[in-house]
Design an enzyme around this catalytic site. Sequence first.
Site, PDB file in Angstrom:
ATOM      1  N   ARG A  91       0.870  -1.176   0.000  1.00 16.31           N
ATOM      2  CA  ARG A  91       0.000   0.000   0.000  1.00 16.31           C
ATOM      3  C   ARG A  91       0.907   1.226   0.000  1.00 16.31           C
ATOM      4  NH1 ARG A  91       2.258   1.855   3.855  1.00 16.31           N
ATOM      5  NH2 ARG A  91       0.797   3.550   3.729  1.00 16.31           N
ATOM      6  N   GLY A  92       0.269   2.417  -0.062  1.00 13.45           N
ATOM      7  CA  GLY A  92       1.044   3.646  -0.220  1.00 13.45           C
ATOM      8  C   GLY A  92       1.142   3.942  -1.715  1.00 13.45           C
ATOM      9  N   ALA A  93       0.810   5.191  -2.077  1.00 10.25           N
ATOM     10  CA  ALA A  93       0.618   5.510  -3.499  1.00 10.25           C
ATOM     11  C   ALA A  93       1.797   5.117  -4.406  1.00 10.25           C
ATOM     12  CB  ALA A  93       0.280   6.992  -3.640  1.00 10.25           C
ATOM     13  N   ARG A 107      -7.530  -0.179  -6.621  1.00 10.97           N
ATOM     14  CA  ARG A 107      -7.706   0.891  -5.629  1.00 10.97           C
ATOM     15  C   ARG A 107      -7.907   2.205  -6.391  1.00 10.97           C
ATOM     16  NH1 ARG A 107      -4.105   1.090  -0.509  1.00 10.97           N
ATOM     17  NH2 ARG A 107      -6.007   2.128   0.185  1.00 10.97           N
ATOM     18  N   GLN A 131      -1.862   2.210   9.982  1.00 13.46           N
ATOM     19  CA  GLN A 131      -0.571   2.260   9.282  1.00 13.46           C
ATOM     20  C   GLN A 131       0.458   3.087  10.060  1.00 13.46           C
ATOM     21  OE1 GLN A 131      -3.554   2.820   7.912  1.00 13.46           O
ATOM     22  NE2 GLN A 131      -3.632   2.377   5.726  1.00 13.46           N
ATOM     23  N   ASP A 165      -2.129  10.708  -1.818  1.00 13.68           N
ATOM     24  CA  ASP A 165      -2.405   9.692  -2.843  1.00 13.68           C
ATOM     25  C   ASP A 165      -2.755  10.318  -4.182  1.00 13.68           C
ATOM     26  OD1 ASP A 165      -2.726   8.191  -0.265  1.00 13.68           O
ATOM     27  OD2 ASP A 165      -2.833   6.611  -1.777  1.00 13.68           O
ATOM     28  N   LYS A 173      -4.891   9.886   3.439  1.00 13.07           N
ATOM     29  CA  LYS A 173      -5.603   8.984   4.346  1.00 13.07           C
ATOM     30  C   LYS A 173      -6.628   9.721   5.199  1.00 13.07           C
ATOM     31  CE  LYS A 173      -5.347   5.450   4.426  1.00 13.07           C
ATOM     32  NZ  LYS A 173      -6.344   4.614   3.692  1.00 13.07           N
TER      33      LYS A 173
HETATM   34  O1  MRU Z   1      -4.506   3.214   2.237  1.00 13.55           O
HETATM   35  P1  MRU Z   1      -3.024   3.432   2.181  1.00 13.55           P
HETATM   36  O2  MRU Z   1      -2.298   2.843   3.345  1.00 13.55           O
HETATM   37  O3  MRU Z   1      -2.437   2.990   0.857  1.00 13.55           O
HETATM   38  O4  MRU Z   1      -2.862   4.999   2.275  1.00 13.55           O
HETATM   39  C1  MRU Z   1      -1.587   5.552   2.215  1.00 13.55           C
HETATM   40  C2  MRU Z   1      -1.554   6.996   2.475  1.00 13.55           C
HETATM   41  O5  MRU Z   1      -2.542   7.625   2.750  1.00 13.55           O
HETATM   42  C3  MRU Z   1      -0.221   7.672   2.322  1.00 13.55           C
HETATM   43  O6  MRU Z   1      -0.178   8.820   3.102  1.00 13.55           O
HETATM   44  C4  MRU Z   1      -0.006   8.075   0.865  1.00 13.55           C
HETATM   45  O7  MRU Z   1      -0.148   6.972   0.017  1.00 13.55           O
HETATM   46  C5  MRU Z   1       1.298   8.692   0.650  1.00 13.55           C
HETATM   47  S1  MRU Z   1       2.541   7.444   0.454  1.00 13.55           S
HETATM   48  C6  MRU Z   1       4.060   8.095   0.272  1.00 13.55           C
END
Ligand code: MRU
Length: 355
Positions: free
Chosen positions: A39-41, A79, A192, A233, A244
């Site tokens: 996960r994470g963009a 996603r 997270q 994201d 998030k």
């Molecule tokens: O649902 P997630 O855990 O994928 O959400 C991640 C976030 O909200 C992060 O802040 C975002 O992806 C930035 S990652 C460098």
Amino acid sequence: MDPEVVQIIDQRVLPHQLAVVDLRSHHDAVMAIKEMWVRGAPLIGATAAFGCYLGALEAPEKGLHHHMQTVYSDLHKTRPTAVNLSWALDRVRKAVADLQTKSDLIKMTMAVAQDIVEEDVKICRDIGLHGLSLIETMHHSNERSPVQILTHCNAGRMATIEWGTATSPIYHAHERGIPLHIWVDETRPRNQGARITAWELGERGIPHTVIADNTGGLLMRQGKVDLCLVGTDRTASNGDVANKIGTYLKALAAHHNNVPFYVALPSSSIDWNASSGDDIPIEERDPEEITHISGFDGEVIRRVQLTPGESAALNLGFDITPAEFVTALITERGICPASEQGIRSLFPEGNYCPT
Ligand code: MRU
């Protein structure tokens, strides 16, 4: 190493287990993104590119592009909010558009995925070097030590390839000996922050405290937060930011308390087609992520029910922070106002997609 396997860290069990999982098909990559093993963009984008590589390995000799359309579409549906996903898929799609043979398709999808990975390391490092200047200024003007930073969710190295986005300035500052203390929002429902950001900071010996998501407002009011630093994201072209769920409330509290609120992002998280945050799709996830919770009992990770069985739950994964509450954006090319003009000043060419 098996060249037909892509390995990932299963983030669902961090920090209690470091589980490496083999992805052997594009369907595995779909599952890994959708179920948030990764996960994470930026990492979603990189995994999608490797998912295309796995899809290329499965391709029939005839009808390559028809097969790849299915692969892109399966990955794209995983996603909705992180724009890095479609950014990575578009990049693969363009790179392979004219290829005629399966072996060229395999080579090219692998090359694009590796490029995305290598670039991400450099981009996140550069975001950190630009963000460092803000922390240095804060350090020099701060009578009190350490510099206190609040972060939400995980925009750390597990959300990227290396460095992270929001954590990169923190790592650079720590390496230069600037005393820091990080307030880590636990980030319900998937925690997270409590699980991953806290673990990453602990690995580097960076002082931090995990707080319940609702604590930040009081800490800001008490003068215990010098700046907020989060990831995103998807950033609309007007500077509105999707991150998030809960980020918006932190930005409101920061605004009310005159605490600077910075958002760190690679340009692959900018959606040039979204004119404002209203154009950004918000992911709605399984309510069971709210009604149930997992934790380590000292031996195994257990999942237990939290809410009354009959209570409904709504699980929106992201919120929009309007640009007016964002002090500035920290990108790989520098720091800019969260506005169309600001973003264009750093990225005049628009969609940045090095090949
Ligand atoms: O649902 P997630 O855990 O994928 O959400 C991640 C976030 O909200 C992060 O802040 C975002 O992806 C930035 S990652 C460098």
